[in-house]
Write a protein that holds these residues in place. Sequence first.
Motif, mmCIF file in Angstrom:
data_model
loop_
_atom_site.group_PDB
_atom_site.id
_atom_site.type_symbol
_atom_site.label_atom_id
_atom_site.label_comp_id
_atom_site.label_asym_id
_atom_site.label_seq_id
_atom_site.Cartn_x
_atom_site.Cartn_y
_atom_site.Cartn_z
ATOM 1 N N GLU A 1 1.004 6.917 -6.790
ATOM 2 C CA GLU A 1 -0.236 7.589 -7.170
ATOM 3 C C GLU A 1 -0.216 9.065 -6.810
ATOM 4 O O GLU A 1 -0.649 9.918 -7.599
ATOM 5 C CB GLU A 1 -1.420 6.893 -6.507
ATOM 6 C CG GLU A 1 -1.685 5.494 -7.063
ATOM 7 C CD GLU A 1 -2.734 4.747 -6.267
ATOM 8 O OE1 GLU A 1 -3.463 5.394 -5.492
ATOM 9 O OE2 GLU A 1 -2.810 3.520 -6.406
ATOM 10 N N LEU A 2 0.286 9.396 -5.628
ATOM 11 C CA LEU A 2 0.324 10.798 -5.224
ATOM 12 C C LEU A 2 1.317 11.599 -6.057
ATOM 13 O O LEU A 2 1.054 12.755 -6.422
ATOM 14 C CB LEU A 2 0.677 10.898 -3.739
ATOM 15 C CG LEU A 2 -0.429 10.479 -2.769
ATOM 16 C CD1 LEU A 2 0.104 10.393 -1.343
ATOM 17 C CD2 LEU A 2 -1.598 11.462 -2.835
ATOM 18 N N ARG B 1 -1.240 10.054 5.452
ATOM 19 C CA ARG B 1 -2.237 9.017 5.200
ATOM 20 C C ARG B 1 -1.846 7.688 5.850
ATOM 21 O O ARG B 1 -2.691 6.959 6.374
ATOM 22 C CB ARG B 1 -2.411 8.810 3.686
ATOM 23 C CG ARG B 1 -3.044 9.988 2.950
ATOM 24 C CD ARG B 1 -4.556 9.957 3.040
ATOM 25 N NE ARG B 1 -5.119 8.764 2.453
ATOM 26 C CZ ARG B 1 -5.344 8.585 1.134
ATOM 27 N NH1 ARG B 1 -5.010 9.528 0.275
ATOM 28 N NH2 ARG B 1 -5.892 7.470 0.702
ATOM 29 N N LEU B 2 -0.554 7.370 5.803
ATOM 30 C CA LEU B 2 -0.106 6.046 6.243
ATOM 31 C C LEU B 2 0.180 5.944 7.736
ATOM 32 O O LEU B 2 -0.031 4.895 8.348
ATOM 33 C CB LEU B 2 1.156 5.646 5.475
ATOM 34 C CG LEU B 2 1.011 5.288 4.007
ATOM 35 C CD1 LEU B 2 2.379 5.039 3.401
ATOM 36 C CD2 LEU B 2 0.129 4.067 3.820
ATOM 37 N N GLU C 1 -8.597 1.274 2.094
ATOM 38 C CA GLU C 1 -8.238 1.585 0.703
ATOM 39 C C GLU C 1 -7.366 2.825 0.681
ATOM 40 O O GLU C 1 -7.784 3.898 1.131
ATOM 41 C CB GLU C 1 -9.524 1.813 -0.110
ATOM 42 C CG GLU C 1 -9.280 2.197 -1.559
ATOM 43 C CD GLU C 1 -8.548 1.097 -2.314
ATOM 44 O OE1 GLU C 1 -7.432 1.383 -2.784
ATOM 45 O OE2 GLU C 1 -9.088 -0.015 -2.423
ATOM 46 N N PHE C 2 -6.128 2.692 0.201
ATOM 47 C CA PHE C 2 -5.189 3.808 0.192
ATOM 48 C C PHE C 2 -5.022 4.440 -1.183
ATOM 49 O O PHE C 2 -4.013 5.073 -1.454
ATOM 50 C CB PHE C 2 -3.817 3.350 0.706
ATOM 51 C CG PHE C 2 -3.725 3.266 2.198
ATOM 52 C CD1 PHE C 2 -3.740 4.417 2.950
ATOM 53 C CD2 PHE C 2 -3.640 2.064 2.829
ATOM 54 C CE1 PHE C 2 -3.642 4.359 4.337
ATOM 55 C CE2 PHE C 2 -3.554 1.975 4.207
ATOM 56 C CZ PHE C 2 -3.553 3.127 4.957
ATOM 57 N N ALA D 1 0.823 -1.209 0.000
ATOM 58 C CA ALA D 1 0.000 0.000 0.000
ATOM 59 C C ALA D 1 0.856 1.257 0.000
ATOM 60 O O ALA D 1 0.547 2.241 -0.686
ATOM 61 C CB ALA D 1 -0.932 -0.005 1.210
ATOM 62 N N GLY D 2 1.953 1.228 0.782
ATOM 63 C CA GLY D 2 2.822 2.391 0.833
ATOM 64 C C GLY D 2 3.474 2.694 -0.506
ATOM 65 O O GLY D 2 3.553 3.848 -0.926
ATOM 66 N N GLY D 3 3.942 1.652 -1.201
ATOM 67 C CA GLY D 3 4.553 1.866 -2.512
ATOM 68 C C GLY D 3 3.553 2.316 -3.553
ATOM 69 O O GLY D 3 3.835 3.195 -4.377
#
Length: 400
Positions: A317-318, A336-337, A397-398, A310-312
Motif C-alpha cells: 500500500e505504501l 509504523r510496524l 489497522e495498518f 499486515a507487514g506485507g
Amino acid sequence: MSRQRSALVVGLGVAGMASAIGLRRAGWQVTLIERAPQRRLGGYFIGLFGTGLSAAKRLGVMPDLHTRTPKNAKTWDVTRAGDRHRINGFLDQPGDPQGVLRGDIEAALFENLGDVEVRYGTVPTAIVDIGGGAVVTTQSSRTGKAQDERFDLVVGADGVRSTVRRLVFGPHERYLKPLHAMICAFQLDKQVPYFPINDGIVLAEPGRSLWVFPFEDRPPTALFSYRTRDIDAQFRASVGTVLRRAYGPEPFGEILDHVFEQFDGSRDFLFDSVNQVSMRSWRSGRTILLGDAAWCLTLYSGMGASLGLAGGSLLGELLSRHPHEIDAALGTWEERLMPFARQHQRSALIKAQFFTPSSPIIDILCKGLMRRAQGKKRSEGAPTALEQFLSGPVNVEFAA
C-alpha cells in the motif's frame, strides 16, 4: 512511460506471499524464490487476530481463507492423572482470534499470487546493494546453476534463520535472542480419548507443557513446549526420544501416551528452539526483512501470522501510494510496524509463562489466573491491565 519496478521476495511463507501480493497489487513485477522443492502443506494451529484479518481483506484473500474456529468449545486444564478443570483457552483471549492452520493462510495466499513467478529449490547466495536497487545472485539446488539479477527491492521473508539477513546484516548470533525453550508442533489424527473433538487441553507443569488446540472441522493440533539450557543437546537424538526424555521420568499418563503415539505416526512436524529476533532496523539500502526474519514474535505471542500479513499488505500500500519515493515509503513502513512488533515481543515473554511455567510458583499463579478468567465474557467490561498487556493491540489497522 516509466519502467515497471521489480522485486525479489525470498520465502514462500505467510509473510513472503503477503508481500508478493501487496507488491503485485501495487504494480510491481515480483519474483518469489523458495528453498524447498515444493510448497509446504498443513501446519500447526494459528490464532488469526483482527490485525491479520483486516490485512487479509485488503490483500483480497479472505474469500479463499478457511477459518476453523470451533463452536461451543471448552478448554481443560488437566493433569497426568486425568484431573480436569475448565479454563479459558487461546481463542478466548481479547481480540476475538479465529482458529486456522498455518496451511489455511498459505493456501489462500498462494491462490492469489496471480502472475508472480515462483522458483522452487532456489536460494540467494549474494546480495550487493547498488544505487536504487540490489544485484542478487541466486542458485538452483536442482541444477546448481547460479545467476545474477537486478531488482529494485529485495524482501527477506525467509524465517528466523534468514539467509537474506545473514548475507546483508550479518551473522544470526547478532540478532537471535534465545528464550531457552523448545517447541514441537504437529497435527493429530485423533482427538485425545474422552474429550470431544472441539475441546482444547492444557497439561502444564513447571518447565514443560502440552497444548491441544481444537478446530471445528478437523482433528486438533498439538504443541509440546519445554524449557532447557542446553539447546544443542536437543538435536543429538531423534525427536521422539528427546521429547519423551523431556517429559519423563514420571509416568506419562493416558493423555501424553496418546499424543506421543500420534507423534510417532506423524510425517510433518515443527521441532525447533524458540528465539526472538531483535534488530534496530529491518532495512539496509533496498533490502528489507519481514516476518520472522525481522521480528520473530514466537509462537507464544500468537501474533506472528497476523503481523506477517499486515507487514506485507502495508508494504504494498505504501509503495502504491508513493511509487517515486521508495526509500521514504520503506522508512514509513518500518516506523509504523516496529512499535507494534516490539510490544508483542515483550508480551510474548510473559505469555511464555502461561504456555510453559518456569517454576512451581509461576505454574500455580498462571493456572489460578486462567481458572478465574474462565467463563468471563469479553463483553463484561474492559479487559484488565494484565489482559491488555498480554494481548497487546491485537486489532490495529495498518492501512496506509
